[in-house]
Design an enzyme around this catalytic site. Structure first.
Site, PDB file in Angstrom:
ATOM      1  N   ASP A 295       0.859  -1.173   0.000  1.00 51.49           N
ATOM      2  CA  ASP A 295       0.000   0.000   0.000  1.00 51.49           C
ATOM      3  C   ASP A 295       0.900   1.229   0.000  1.00 51.49           C
ATOM      4  O   ASP A 295       1.871   1.294   0.749  1.00 51.49           O
ATOM      5  CB  ASP A 295      -0.889  -0.008   1.248  1.00 51.49           C
ATOM      6  CG  ASP A 295      -1.681   1.272   1.383  1.00 51.49           C
ATOM      7  OD1 ASP A 295      -2.424   1.610   0.455  1.00 51.49           O
ATOM      8  OD2 ASP A 295      -1.534   1.946   2.423  1.00 51.49           O
ATOM      9  N   ASP A 528      -2.008   0.047   6.262  1.00 49.92           N
ATOM     10  CA  ASP A 528      -2.214   0.646   7.577  1.00 49.92           C
ATOM     11  C   ASP A 528      -3.584   1.268   7.745  1.00 49.92           C
ATOM     12  O   ASP A 528      -3.914   1.761   8.811  1.00 49.92           O
ATOM     13  CB  ASP A 528      -1.143   1.701   7.866  1.00 49.92           C
ATOM     14  CG  ASP A 528      -1.238   2.896   6.928  1.00 49.92           C
ATOM     15  OD1 ASP A 528      -1.991   2.818   5.947  1.00 49.92           O
ATOM     16  OD2 ASP A 528      -0.555   3.906   7.188  1.00 49.92           O
ATOM     17  N   ASP A 532      -7.404  -0.971   3.550  1.00 50.32           N
ATOM     18  CA  ASP A 532      -6.498  -2.106   3.312  1.00 50.32           C
ATOM     19  C   ASP A 532      -6.962  -3.381   4.005  1.00 50.32           C
ATOM     20  O   ASP A 532      -6.417  -4.462   3.747  1.00 50.32           O
ATOM     21  CB  ASP A 532      -5.083  -1.782   3.806  1.00 50.32           C
ATOM     22  CG  ASP A 532      -4.515  -0.542   3.160  1.00 50.32           C
ATOM     23  OD1 ASP A 532      -4.677  -0.390   1.940  1.00 50.32           O
ATOM     24  OD2 ASP A 532      -3.922   0.281   3.883  1.00 50.32           O
TER      25      ASP A 532
END
Length: 764
Positions: A295, A528, A532
């Site tokens: 990510d 985080d 996600d």
């Protein structure tokens, strides 16, 4: 006053009555449970039972194999306690916190300290820790852990939010009405952590081995006893001792201890590197990862932004409306924080409705009482084709990979369910992502290790590609806008073809992970944020920064304390070291089990007494298996993990076991011809097994180095010393000249077989 919250006295009263939330996390094992786990095992029971049989016939020195049971249990307990302390410390460090009004002030408390009637402030990304009723504000909640539906649900004053759900956008103040056992927290948080069982090929393989051995060891032992006692007419003492020797050798108890011990040591080592591993075998998953999905925000970048420039769209005044928007918005994402640093909040206008920013929609909006409606979000989403008219003015920023959001106005009332048709852009806000200092070195490490990297983001694909370029990610030019992917087949093709994925929704992140898994990849995922979570749950190994949102941390298998992205290679290396060394050490244990099973079968059908004593097997196991397996398991070994654990181990262990049996068969046959005594036959049989085991040890220690050769030389010396000075204790006798020639011939044969046959076979 509503925001005064409970007083100290009121909190104490509720705690006294048990109206406190308590601990919703999964507790570690107690010290009593750790002791029971390593003492009261099937194999310990079996070993002790066999020792009792030996003691019954007064052959006490043959009970020496109980030493292995003792040390197995002791080391297992020590490692279990060490792992417990590390995880308990982690739970304290990673303990979820919430803001609560107490005595008119906001205080930060652990979720387990929340009591009934507390007024709690929940922000985007936080998990609801108790059943609450919204008092003020508006938010969107993901209740997938409760309902299975991932679509966010809007919550307004008067609505309830159940524990286990989490906020995807917005901020609210809510009153707690159910805590502890009266809410969903205990069951839901456990369900979140156990959402996906950790895949462990090593653990599954060991469990299968133990299951098979458990099924055959008792019936074969019984058959061996009656054969020795009834058919060969041995004394009860000799029959019992030889049967016990055959059964003890079949039990791979050290393999279980070695696997859990090595993993526990790895967890302790990684905790010192600020990488907290939730489960023993989680590092195995990361070590096998061949595709790592990253990510962008919080992983490659620091998760914070700088507002670099504001470009007017020449459609009217925007600064005062933007200040009012900032004052009314309750979003605390990186974009809003960057804007707030430049534009002072204003609260002059009365707010009619707030639609928080959502990563799924890519926009947020606020309606004011003066019929002014403003919207902030991704320009491609809000403006569509009209965005092309402004790209020339923003060209330099787009080329530099800056993130751009548009602030616009809409005359009609904004509907949270659908995007307004006509939005008038007022200004374009240019934001710069701050790339982590160690991101480039970390990405280069993975690329050198043969791990494919996929950078996934909800941002514009051009922006993400430029950030990837700045971060040193190879393949940064292979990017795609995820909105253009319209089928499962197209997604699977894109998953292999592209490196950068922009404008990716939370559902698409999960589907991308699934597509890679269907292609046979072991997939890791870092993240985080709330957006996600779906992908993190689906990945084979999930890694989260400790600065991430509450629900993301609870989902992860590995949490990086200090949000240090550079710690991931350390986890990978530690996992590779553990797996590679376990494969090598497991070969020794399975060689022993293979040997024991084959010998037992052979001697069931031969009119010959079983040649080995329990104490002799204890010596063989200690010198050629136990000591080298433990020492080799601690070596540095960071080679790429390939192949299946069980198959790789068996390819080496089974042929080596057959070689030991061949040695013993030759020795028994020649011994009968020369009419050797039973003690000499037993001595030669031990030497035959030891020689085969040392050749196996030489082979699995390749490539040879000074330390490994010293280890092997030391073990040979230790065996010779114990065999010579402890000959009487271990029931050995001196070798005749013909016996020495026989052993030399067996050793020569083994050398030829290893160099000419086994070594030539790849993986054997």
């Amino acid at each position: 006053m509503e925001k005064k919250g409970l007083s100290k006295k009121e909190v104490e009263e509720r705690i006294t009555h048990g109206d406190v939330n308590g601990n919703c996390d999964i507790a570690t094992k107690t010290y009593k449970e750790i002791v029971k786990e390593h003492v009261f095992t099937y194999f310990n029971f079996l070993n002790i039972s066999l020792a009792v049989c030996v003691a019954f016939v007064h052959s006490y020195r043959n009970m020496l194999f109980l030493g292995v049971v003792f040390w197995n249990a002791l080391i297992g307990i020590i490692q279990g306690v060490r792992a417990k302390k590390v995880i308990d410390k982690m739970n304290i460090l990673m303990e979820s916190k919430v803001k609560v009004w107490r005595d008119g002030e906001q205080v930060l408390l652990s979720t387990k300290e929340v009591v009934k009637d507390d007024l709690v402030i929940f922000e985007s990304g936080e998990q609801v820790c108790a059943d609450v009723k919204v008092v003020e504000g508006m938010c969107e909640v993901d209740e997938s852990m409760l309902t299975g539906e991932s679509d966010p649900v809007a919550k307004y004053p008067g609505d309830t939010m159940l524990s286990g759900s989490h906020l995807t956008s917005g901020t609210v103040e809510a009153r707690v009405y159910a805590v502890g056992e009266n809410n969903y927290a205990n069951t839901i948080v456990k369900a979140a952590k156990a959402h996906k069982k950790t895949k462990s090929e090593i653990k599954d393989s060991i469990d299968k081995i133990i299951k098979v051995i458990s099924m055959v060891v008792l019936p074969l032992g019984i058959l061996m006893f009656f054969k020795q006692w009834m058919v060969l007419d041995l004394s009860l003492k000799d029959a019992v001792v030889k049967t016990v020797a055959s059964m003890v050798s079949m039990i791979p108890d050290g393999l279980v201890l070695l696997a859990s011990g090595v993993m526990a040591i790895s967890i302790v080592k990684l905790s010192k590197e600020n990488a907290i591993v939730e489960e023993l075998f989680s590092i195995e998953s990361l070590a096998r990862v061949d595709v790592l999905c990253l990510d962008k925000t919080g992983t490659i970048t620091e998760g914070r932004m700088n507002l670099e420039a504001v470009i007017s769209a020449d459609n009217g005044e925007f600064e005062q409306p933007l200040r009012e928007y900032v004052g009314a918005a309750r979003d605390e994402n990186a974009t809003m924080q960057a804007i707030k640093k430049k534009y002072e909040e204003s609260t002059v206008w009365d707010v009619q409705e707030v639609i928080p920013f959502s990563s799924k929609r890519k926009w947020g909006a606020i309606a004011f009482d003066n019929n002014e409606n403003y919207i902030l979000g991704a320009p491609e989403i809000l403006l569509g084709r009209e965005y092309e008219l402004y790209k020339e003015r923003l060209g330099n920023y787009i080329e530099q990979g800056r993130r751009i959001v548009v602030f616009g106005k809409e005359e009609e009332k904004i509907d949270r369910e659908s995007l307004p048709e006509h939005i008038m852009p007022l200004a374009f806000l240019v934001l710069e992502d701050c790339i982590r200092k160690n991101a480039k070195e970390t990405l280069e490490y993975f690329q050198k290790q043969g791990v494919s990297l996929k950078l996934i983001s909800g941002d514009n694909v051009d922006t993400v590609m430029q950030i990837a370029k700045r971060a040193g990610l190879s393949g940064f030019h292979k990017g795609i806008d995820a909105r253009t992917i319209d089928s499962r087949e197209a997604l699977e093709e894109a998953a292999e073809k592209y490196t950068i994925f922009g404008r990716t929704s939370p559902e698409q992140k999960k589907e991308l992970v699934q597509a890679l898994q269907r292609k046979g990849h072991i997939v890791g995922m870092t993240g985080d944020g709330v957006n996600d979570v779906l992908a993190l749950k689906e990945a084979d190994c999930s890694i989260v920064m400790d600065s991430g949102c509450d629900v993301a941390r609870k989902t992860a298998k590995v949490v990086l304390v200090g949000s240090d992205f550079s710690a991931i290679p350390k986890v990978l290396e530690e996992g590779r070291r553990a797996i590679n060394n376990l494969e090598r050490s497991a070969t020794l244990f399975l060689n022993k089990t293979t040997l024991a099973v084959l010998i037992l079968f052979v001697f069931l059908f031969l009119n010959v007494a079983y040649p080995l004593q329990p104490i002799q097997f204890t010596l063989i196991n200690a010198i050629t298996i136990g000591i080298p397996a433990f020492l080799l398991a601690l070596e540095p070994n960071y080679d790429l993990v390939t192949g299946q654990f069980f198959k790789k181990v068996c390819k080496t262990a089974v042929p080596a076991g057959f070689l030991s049996v061949l040695n013993m068969a030759i020795i028994i046959g020649v011994s009968k011809y020369f009419s050797y005594s039973e003690t000499l036959i037993s001595t030669l049989a031990v030497l035959g097994v030891v020689i085969a085991n040392f050749f196996l040890l030489l082979y699995i220690c390749k490539p040879w180095n000074r330390k490994r050769m010293i280890l092997i030389g030391g073990l040979i010396g230790l065996f010779c010393f114990l065999a010579y000075w402890g000959a009487e204790w271990f029931m050995f006798t001196r070798l005749s000249m013909s016996a020495k020639i026989l052993i030399a011939a067996v050793a020569g044969m083994d050398m030829i077989l290893y160099t000419k046959v086994l070594v030539r076979k790849k993986g054997c």
